[in-house]
Design a protein around this motif. Structure first.
Motif, PDB file in Angstrom:
ATOM      1  N   ILE A 202      72.836  17.602  29.975  1.00  0.00           N
ATOM      2  CA  ILE A 202      71.991  17.332  31.138  1.00  0.00           C
ATOM      3  C   ILE A 202      72.272  15.932  31.646  1.00  0.00           C
ATOM      4  O   ILE A 202      72.582  15.018  30.858  1.00  0.00           O
ATOM      5  N   ASN A 203      72.212  15.741  32.952  1.00  0.00           N
ATOM      6  CA  ASN A 203      72.455  14.432  33.545  1.00  0.00           C
ATOM      7  C   ASN A 203      71.116  13.800  33.893  1.00  0.00           C
ATOM      8  O   ASN A 203      70.326  14.372  34.627  1.00  0.00           O
ATOM      9  N   ASP A 204      70.850  12.610  33.353  1.00  0.00           N
ATOM     10  CA  ASP A 204      69.581  11.940  33.638  1.00  0.00           C
ATOM     11  C   ASP A 204      69.766  10.706  34.519  1.00  0.00           C
ATOM     12  O   ASP A 204      68.871   9.886  34.650  1.00  0.00           O
ATOM     13  N   PHE A 205      70.966  10.584  35.135  1.00  0.00           N
ATOM     14  CA  PHE A 205      71.250   9.487  36.067  1.00  0.00           C
ATOM     15  C   PHE A 205      71.236   8.119  35.385  1.00  0.00           C
ATOM     16  O   PHE A 205      71.083   7.102  36.038  1.00  0.00           O
ATOM     17  N   SER A 206      71.376   8.106  34.082  1.00  0.00           N
ATOM     18  CA  SER A 206      71.436   6.841  33.346  1.00  0.00           C
ATOM     19  C   SER A 206      72.898   6.483  33.118  1.00  0.00           C
ATOM     20  O   SER A 206      73.808   7.046  33.733  1.00  0.00           O
ATOM     21  N   SER A 207      73.155   5.555  32.186  1.00  0.00           N
ATOM     22  CA  SER A 207      74.528   5.196  31.832  1.00  0.00           C
ATOM     23  C   SER A 207      75.210   6.286  31.014  1.00  0.00           C
ATOM     24  O   SER A 207      76.416   6.223  30.776  1.00  0.00           O
ATOM     25  N   ARG A 208      74.449   7.281  30.594  1.00  0.00           N
ATOM     26  CA  ARG A 208      75.030   8.351  29.778  1.00  0.00           C
ATOM     27  C   ARG A 208      75.966   9.206  30.612  1.00  0.00           C
ATOM     28  O   ARG A 208      75.613   9.671  31.699  1.00  0.00           O
ATOM     29  N   ILE A 209      77.182   9.409  30.131  1.00  0.00           N
ATOM     30  CA  ILE A 209      78.147  10.281  30.797  1.00  0.00           C
ATOM     31  C   ILE A 209      77.795  11.720  30.483  1.00  0.00           C
ATOM     32  O   ILE A 209      77.668  12.106  29.321  1.00  0.00           O
ATOM     33  N   ASP A 210      77.627  12.505  31.515  1.00  0.00           N
ATOM     34  CA  ASP A 210      77.254  13.901  31.334  1.00  0.00           C
ATOM     35  C   ASP A 210      78.388  14.673  30.671  1.00  0.00           C
ATOM     36  O   ASP A 210      79.558  14.489  30.991  1.00  0.00           O
ATOM     37  N   LEU A 211      78.032  15.527  29.715  1.00  0.00           N
ATOM     38  CA  LEU A 211      78.995  16.364  29.015  1.00  0.00           C
ATOM     39  C   LEU A 211      78.662  17.832  29.260  1.00  0.00           C
ATOM     40  O   LEU A 211      77.498  18.179  29.468  1.00  0.00           O
TER      41      LEU A 211
END
Length: 546
Positions: free
Chosen positions: A136-145
């Motif tokens: 899931i994409n939360d629009f943070s610095s986390r790259i979506d997988l």
């Protein structure tokens, strides 16, 4: 107003719901979103440069990693505008501003209560779902997988490269084959979209990788699904190899280094750890800035050495320190690491194996030749004939570093050495490294977490396999049983399986590092479950050998 601006006017939870619906709309949408997200996804220090520096410099959060992991509740440009308009007001409260405009990163397992009456294997199997994250994409610095994946636990809220291999060992024993394949596919996605596997799936990690374990992950997957997997993953493995070897053809006596490749005095190539960015790490910003004030090095050089050590996974250890004691003397990019080059030897052997399966004899011979050259060069420069031990090589000083470390076991793990060399390593391990709870990481006692008296699950596993490869089964079994006993003892006492252990005193926590001891913990769980699942002296899953 863009569609993203419009979304930011909605409640953040509704954004997640809308995104979930978008994913459900088409099976390919998640992959499309991932590529779009990486094109637009800036690092937090780039999204909010002034705000980021203020938050990190003023220590708003005890852990410097917290703010880079925060989730914005508005579009970044709106947050920047709000900060610029409010920051100079007399009553401006920086922490209140951050809490108003960002959602703090969650720790899903925070409310989990361990049952120490359970066998430790049951405890581990209850932990896997708590450490699993959905795509899931939360629009943070986390790259979506594109697929679910495991995180280590605690403050480590994203997938980590080399951690994941050791978690997979436990997943295989647990029969979680689908999750293993999904994680391999995530790493393949990162190679294809980012160009390599980053340290973790955060935008601020993309300038570096971690020890190259992708080939070993593929070998693990092939044990589950057979040789049919190789054609599908060969392009990604080649791309990762080219990332590590970038610039090798351009090196010369006048220009002996470029990024991760080093031309040795005899003209042969070996590798080092590196990071393309010479800035403080966003996740440890104030720690790096403060260290720069104490070091005689130029800040850009210091930051590069720090980041390269982070790429090694051994962040931090005296093996990288010029004086053997203090981080202000860190000089990682001057060092040829034993473990990195053994891992890249395995990549070359694996690429040769794939080419052979494809009946591409010319390419198979090419990779075999590269592997043979690397093995000979590694043995030439990293086998210390005086100490009879594998040691890193300082190519600037043109001598081995003085650090005795468990990195010495990697050439044995990949069957690269002569039996007499393996015997010398085994003798040193038993005499100097073996403690009541397992093997200490180095023989150097510092306040760094990758030094004595600390021990780590991945290095116990590598060492056990390494010793078995050369017939030292009794010593391997002694290490295994000591490690298992320590893990279970700490679990029964505390209800935790932690990232590292004090192997000299089970009643003392492992210390050092930039953060408190973390529990969870992915690779500890994986290695322990793997070791508990085998019988005495059972062969551990072999790697591909020439």
């Amino acid at each position: 107003m863009t569609w993203l601006h419009a979304l930011t006017l909605l409640d953040f939870e509704k954004i997640n719901i809308l995104y979930t619906l978008l994913v459900a709309f088409t099976s390919s949408s998640l992959f499309l979103w991932g590529y779009l997200a990486q094109d637009e996804q800036l690092k937090p220090q780039e999204q909010y440069p002034e705000l980021f520096k203020a938050v990190q410099s003023q220590g708003i959060f005890p852990d410097s990693k917290t703010f880079p992991d925060c989730i914005p509740v508005l579009a970044p440009e709106l947050i920047r505008e709000a900060y610029n308009s409010e920051k100079d007001k007399p009553d401006f409260d920086l922490k209140a501003f951050v809490l108003q405009n960002f959602k703090l990163p969650a720790t899903p397992a925070a409310n989990f209560t361990s049952d120490t009456t359970l066998p430790v294997t049951e405890h581990i199997n209850k932990l896997w779902p708590l450490l699993t994250r959905q795509a899931i994409n939360d629009f943070s610095s986390r790259i979506d997988l594109p697929n679910p994946y495991l995180v280590p636990g605690g403050r480590f809220r994203e997938i980590y490269y080399w951690d994941s291999y050791f978690s997979m060992l436990g997943l295989k024993e647990n029969g979680s084959y689908q999750l293993i394949e999904e994680m391999v596919n995530n790493f393949t996605f990162l190679i294809e979209s980012v160009g390599h596997i980053p340290n973790g799936n955060r935008s601020y990690y993309t300038t570096r990788s971690q020890p190259p374990f992708y080939a070993l992950m593929l070998q693990l997957l092939s044990e589950i699904k057979g040789d049919e997997i190789w054609p599908a993953y060969a392009p990604a493995l080649k791309k990762e190899y080219h990332y590590w070897m970038d610039g090798a053809l351009s090196l010369s006596e006048e220009k002996p280094t470029y990024r991760r490749v080093v031309r040795m005095p005899d003209g042969c190539m070996l590798n080092r750890y590196w990071d393309d960015c010479p800035d403080p790490r966003p996740e440890s910003y104030i720690e790096d800035v403060d260290l720069a004030k104490l070091s005689a090095q130029q800040p850009e050089d210091l930051y590069r050495h720090i980041r390269a050590a982070a790429e090694s996974g051994w962040d931090f250890s005296s093996r990288w320190f010029a004086d053997g004691q203090t981080m202000k003397t860190i000089h990682t990019t001057d060092i040829i690491p034993v473990d990195l080059n053994a891992l890249l030897y395995n990549v070359e052997v694996t690429l040769a194996h794939i080419a052979q399966l494809e009946q591409n004899i010319e390419q198979a011979d090419h990779y075999k030749e590269l592997a043979q050259k690397r093995k000979k060069t590694l043995l030439r420069y990293c086998w210390n004939t005086k100490e009879n031990f594998f040691m890193d090589y300082d190519f600037v000083a043109r001598q081995n570093t003085p650090a005795f470390t468990l990195a010495a076991c990697f050439p044995l793990f990949f069957n690269m050495v002569l039996p007499k060399q393996a015997n010398c390593v085994a003798e040193k391990l038993e005499t100097d490294f073996l403690k009541p709870g397992g093997l200490i990481t180095t023989l150097n006692y510092t306040h760094e977490q990758w030094d004595a008296p600390n021990a780590w699950a991945p290095l116990q596993y590598i060492s056990i396999v390494a010793l078995r490869n050369y017939g030292h089964h009794d010593l391997a079994e002694k290490i295994k049983q000591s490690w298992i006993q320590l893990n279970i003892e700490v679990f029964k006492t505390t209800g935790k399986l932690v990232e590292k252990y004090n192997v000299e005193n089970s009643e003392s926590e492992a210390g050092g590092g930039e953060y408190p001891l973390q529990d969870g913990f992915g690779w500890t769980n994986g290695v322990l479950l793997k070791l508990l699942s085998e019988g005495k002296n059972d062969p551990i899953d072999p790697v591909i050998v020439e």
